[in-house]
Scaffold this active site. Structure first.
Site, mmCIF file in Angstrom:
data_model
loop_
_atom_site.group_PDB
_atom_site.id
_atom_site.type_symbol
_atom_site.label_atom_id
_atom_site.label_comp_id
_atom_site.label_asym_id
_atom_site.label_seq_id
_atom_site.Cartn_x
_atom_site.Cartn_y
_atom_site.Cartn_z
ATOM 1 N N GLU A 29 13.093 30.862 32.032
ATOM 2 C CA GLU A 29 13.656 31.089 33.419
ATOM 3 C C GLU A 29 14.504 32.011 32.769
ATOM 4 O O GLU A 29 15.076 32.869 34.003
ATOM 5 C CB GLU A 29 14.414 30.213 33.238
ATOM 6 C CG GLU A 29 14.348 28.425 34.102
ATOM 7 C CD GLU A 29 12.827 28.763 35.756
ATOM 8 O OE1 GLU A 29 12.798 30.203 36.174
ATOM 9 O OE2 GLU A 29 12.248 28.008 35.335
ATOM 10 N N HIS A 53 12.823 39.593 37.833
ATOM 11 C CA HIS A 53 13.240 39.523 39.221
ATOM 12 C C HIS A 53 13.593 40.634 39.366
ATOM 13 O O HIS A 53 14.001 41.357 40.467
ATOM 14 C CB HIS A 53 13.077 38.314 39.672
ATOM 15 C CG HIS A 53 11.315 37.299 39.643
ATOM 16 N ND1 HIS A 53 11.313 37.068 40.375
ATOM 17 C CD2 HIS A 53 10.640 36.923 38.878
ATOM 18 C CE1 HIS A 53 10.058 36.442 40.287
ATOM 19 N NE2 HIS A 53 9.724 36.884 38.908
ATOM 20 N N SER A 111 22.169 42.280 40.346
ATOM 21 C CA SER A 111 22.381 41.384 42.038
ATOM 22 C C SER A 111 22.130 40.051 42.108
ATOM 23 O O SER A 111 22.661 39.542 42.913
ATOM 24 C CB SER A 111 21.786 42.526 43.256
ATOM 25 O OG SER A 111 20.168 42.342 42.638
ATOM 26 N N ASP A 136 3.017 33.608 20.975
ATOM 27 C CA ASP A 136 1.532 34.461 20.456
ATOM 28 C C ASP A 136 0.563 35.177 21.858
ATOM 29 O O ASP A 136 0.703 35.393 22.689
ATOM 30 C CB ASP A 136 0.513 33.219 20.148
ATOM 31 C CG ASP A 136 0.452 32.356 21.032
ATOM 32 O OD1 ASP A 136 0.275 32.188 22.214
ATOM 33 O OD2 ASP A 136 0.456 31.373 20.207
#
Length: 382
Positions: free
Chosen positions: A65, A72, A92, A224
């Site tokens: 995450e 992003h 942001s 990998d």
């Protein structure tokens, strides 16, 4: 040369090496760590906090995450639209938590914002953009085989959120994705493939409607090249409950769809499928199969570029020496999963044959484990 002279020469050589090393890490921080620049000292406590209270030494869900939000946040930039579209790697996502995380392409990012925000509050001399990119570099050191990423500090905090529509989505065409990546970060198609190496440790919570933590390859806790094998395998079905309603937007048939309980079958994104077979990138994709150092090196270079989108590199401080050495690669070569052979590969590179690989033992598809170690160290989402 006399023995006495030789000893003197060796002494001078050792002293020179020691002086050079001290010059590179000549600042001692309050916690005793050494670094090349005093501005980097603030990142040692942050590193310890992240490793102890978020990652826990595992290449697990929080690592994925954190790596995802680094992409992003950074790619929300546009050369053609100008600075008002987004500031790139400026944090942001954390500064405006009720804007960008609500965009459809950022589904699930709100979880990352929630778990990173307390670190921003505890380490309030560090900007949001620095926290996100440092967090990603620190995160993947827990993944066997990952490269030691560059980290530059000094990003100013975002002053406005990015606009919607700047994040590539899995249902987008290859042409659209390549155009967006060129406009957002001046990435070439081969560099896009290099960035997609991140999918070797990726799992999705928001594509398959019935399932969370759905892996993109059969080794989601190891950095990998298995992802580059399995995306080229012929699809046989979809993970999840098997119904037509459980196929997500941007999902195509998987070669390893079977699951049992918490062990979910493999997800394949339409974008990965198409880029692996596109004439512009098929050989780059295939070229990473069983080439750990080549793959990791290309990812490191691409991530260094991603991490400073929208920033002036000359105004940033190199704090790469704060990033620890990652867990070494396992040494296990890429293989065909059990029941798969070269006959199951969609040969897409016209320039060279697919590498020769062994097949894992087993008469049936092996299940992909949901946890990196065991159930006691893994949160299974319902």
């Amino acid at each position: 040369m006399s023995f006495k002279t030789l000893l003197a020469f060796i002494g001078i050589s050792v002293a020179s090496v020691q002086a050079a090393t001290l010059g590179k890490r000549g600042v001692t921080c309050p916690d005793g760590s050494t670094t090349s620049n005093e501005a980097c000292c603030a990142f040692f406590p942050l590193l310890e906090d992240l490793q102890t209270n978020l990652f826990g030494g595992n290449c697990g869900e929080d690592v994925h995450e954190t790596l995802r939000i680094s992409f992003h946040d950074a790619i929300a930039f546009s050369k053609s639209l100008g600075p008002s579209a987004g500031g790139g790697a400026d944090g942001s996502m954390l500064i405006f938590p009720n804007v960008e995380p609500n965009f459809v392409a950022n589904a699930g990012i709100s979880d990352s914002v929630a778990f990173l925000t307390p670190f921003l509050q505890r380490h309030n001399t560090i900007s949001a953009g620095d926290l996100i990119q440092f967090g990603a570099a620190a995160a993947i050191t827990n993944c066997p085989g990952a490269p030691q990423l560059e980290f530059l500090a000094g990003r100013p905090n975002a002053t406005a959120p990015a606009i919607d529509g700047l994040i590539p989505e899995p249902q987008d065409s290859v042409d659209s994705i390549f155009a967006r990546m060129e406009d957002g970060g001046n990435f070439s198609p081969p560099e896009v493939v290099a960035l997609l190496t991140s999918h070797t440790i990726a799992r999705s919570d928001h594509v398959v409607p019935s399932s969370q933590q759905v892996p993109f390859d059969s080794t989601p806790f190891t950095f990998d090249s298995q992802i580059f094998v399995e995306v080229l395998l012929k699809g046989t079905g979809f993970p999840g409950n098997g119904s037509a309603d459980d196929v997500g937007t941007g999902e195509v048939e998987s070669p390893l769809p079977l699951g049992s309980g918490a062990d979910i079958g493999e997800l394949r994104l339409q974008s990965d499928f198409a880029i692996a077979r596109d004439a512009r990138t098929a050989c780059t994709w295939q070229g990473f199969v069983n080439e750990q150092e080549k793959m990791a090196g290309a990812f490191k270079t691409a991530m260094a570029k991603l991490a400073i989108i929208g920033q002036d590199r000359s105004k940033l401080i190199d704090c790469s020496d704060v990033i620890p050495k990652p867990v070494p690669a396992t040494g296990k070569p890429a293989t065909f999963p059990a029941t798969k052979t070269i006959a199951d590969i969609d040969q897409s590179c016209a320039e060279s044959p697919f590498p020769s690989l062994a097949t894992d033992p087993g008469a049936t598809q092996s299940l992909i484990p949901n946890c990196p170690n065991d159930a006691s160290t893994c949160i299974i989402l319902a």
